[in-house]
Design an enzyme around this catalytic site. Structure first.
Site, PDB file in Angstrom:
ATOM      1  N   PRO A 205       0.812  -1.225   0.000  1.00  0.00           N
ATOM      2  CA  PRO A 205       0.000   0.000   0.000  1.00  0.00           C
ATOM      3  C   PRO A 205       0.845   1.274   0.000  1.00  0.00           C
ATOM      4  O   PRO A 205       2.002   1.257   0.457  1.00  0.00           O
ATOM      5  CB  PRO A 205      -0.804  -0.109   1.305  1.00  0.00           C
ATOM      6  CG  PRO A 205      -0.807  -1.558   1.636  1.00  0.00           C
ATOM      7  CD  PRO A 205       0.510  -2.095   1.147  1.00  0.00           C
ATOM      8  N   SER A 206       0.255   2.343  -0.489  1.00  0.00           N
ATOM      9  CA  SER A 206       0.859   3.689  -0.511  1.00  0.00           C
ATOM     10  C   SER A 206       2.203   3.737  -1.225  1.00  0.00           C
ATOM     11  O   SER A 206       3.065   4.550  -0.891  1.00  0.00           O
ATOM     12  CB  SER A 206       1.020   4.245   0.916  1.00  0.00           C
ATOM     13  OG  SER A 206      -0.179   4.101   1.617  1.00  0.00           O
ATOM     14  N   ARG A 207       2.387   2.844  -2.174  1.00  0.00           N
ATOM     15  CA  ARG A 207       3.617   2.791  -2.981  1.00  0.00           C
ATOM     16  C   ARG A 207       4.873   2.470  -2.155  1.00  0.00           C
ATOM     17  O   ARG A 207       5.991   2.723  -2.585  1.00  0.00           O
ATOM     18  CB  ARG A 207       3.848   4.106  -3.758  1.00  0.00           C
ATOM     19  CG  ARG A 207       2.682   4.508  -4.647  1.00  0.00           C
ATOM     20  CD  ARG A 207       2.531   3.513  -5.810  1.00  0.00           C
ATOM     21  NE  ARG A 207       1.491   3.890  -6.754  1.00  0.00           N
ATOM     22  CZ  ARG A 207       0.259   3.366  -6.787  1.00  0.00           C
ATOM     23  NH1 ARG A 207      -0.120   2.448  -5.907  1.00  0.00           N
ATOM     24  NH2 ARG A 207      -0.600   3.734  -7.707  1.00  0.00           N
ATOM     25  N   LEU A 208       4.663   1.917  -0.953  1.00  0.00           N
ATOM     26  CA  LEU A 208       5.822   1.557  -0.110  1.00  0.00           C
ATOM     27  C   LEU A 208       6.102   0.056  -0.318  1.00  0.00           C
ATOM     28  O   LEU A 208       5.935  -0.761   0.586  1.00  0.00           O
ATOM     29  CB  LEU A 208       5.549   1.907   1.355  1.00  0.00           C
ATOM     30  CG  LEU A 208       5.342   3.407   1.590  1.00  0.00           C
ATOM     31  CD1 LEU A 208       4.975   3.702   3.041  1.00  0.00           C
ATOM     32  CD2 LEU A 208       6.595   4.199   1.202  1.00  0.00           C
TER      33      LEU A 208
END
Ligand SMILES: Cc1cc2nc3c(=O)[nH]c(=O)nc-3n(C[C@H](O)[C@H](O)[C@H](O)COP(=O)(O)O)c2cc1C
Length: 218
Positions: free
Chosen positions: A195-198
């Site tokens: 998630p959240s590009r992490l």
């Protein structure tokens, strides 16, 4: 869809990734074992053609090209694919042995990147694979001057008819211009969307013949 609608769509579409972590402790010590673990999961997820990979090569002017191939074997720590040695990719590899694979399994939110050097497999290995192919594919290998310009589809059909007649009642031998390449990796990265590009990125680098593992920033 107009080009403007398309532009609006691709500019606004957002999708977050699920939260299935890839931890250092869970990955294998050897990247080929890790590839086998993920491959098994790709089969379970019924990914279409999980052995398909995008292979990139670079020509004499430094221009890269990418296209899909099927990874058909793993021999001596190298990923094997088969093609026409006179194709664009074949000519690229002749002048620059550096290449890379990219494998994307969207349903699993996974990407595998493989960098290394490409070399021809032995004629014996190519013969064995060629002989295992359906006869129609064997005839196709003779009929197609891969990557060369055709005047029309009929030109190809005509050539195939000629070749079919030529080999009628005979075993189709492997054309000299057709065979396998082996990409021997020095880097393999396993990417898992988060998630959240992490995202998680575990990269194996070959140093003094040993695989070292590290985590890269997403
Ligand atoms: C899923 C998929 C798998 C492919 N597998 C191969 C393959 O194993 N070998 C091959 O020569 N071309 C394969 N192709 C065709 C190549 O992508 C490409 O069109 C062809 O090799 C010519 O590339 P080149 O002109 O850059 O050499 C495949 C295409 C797709 C879409």
């Amino acid at each position: 869809m107009s080009l403007n609608e398309l532009k609006k769509y691709i500019n606004s579409k957002r999708r977050d990734f699920a939260d299935k972590p890839l931890n250092e402790q869970e990955t294998s010590n050897n990247p080929f074992d890790q590839y086998a673990v993920w491959f098994q999961e790709a089969l379970a997820a019924e990914i279409l053609d999980p052995y398909a990979a995008c292979v990139s090569t670079v020509n004499q002017n430094g221009q890269p090209s990418s296209r899909m191939v099927y990874i058909r074997d793993i021999i001596d720590q190298g990923f094997v694919f088969y093609t026409n040695y006179n194709s664009s990719k074949g000519l690229d590899i002749e002048v620059n042995k550096n290449g890379s694979f990219n494998i994307f399994w969207g349903e699993l939110e996974r990407q595998i990147r493989i960098n290394g050097e490409i070399e021809k497999v032995s004629p014996k290995v190519s013969d064995a694979y060629f002989n295992s192919r359906p006869r129609a594919s064997q005839l196709g290998a003779w009929a197609s001057s891969q990557s060369n310009v055709l005047k029309s589809r009929e030109e190809l059909t005509h050539k195939l008819n000629e070749i079919t007649k030529q080999f009628e009642g005979k075993k189709v031998p492997r054309p000299m211009h057709w065979g396998g390449y082996r990409l021997v990796p020095n880097l393999i990265e396993f990417w898992q969307g988060r998630p959240s590009r992490l995202h998680d990125r575990i990269v194996y680098t070959k140093i003094n013949d040993k695989w070292e593992r590290s985590r890269l920033s997403p």
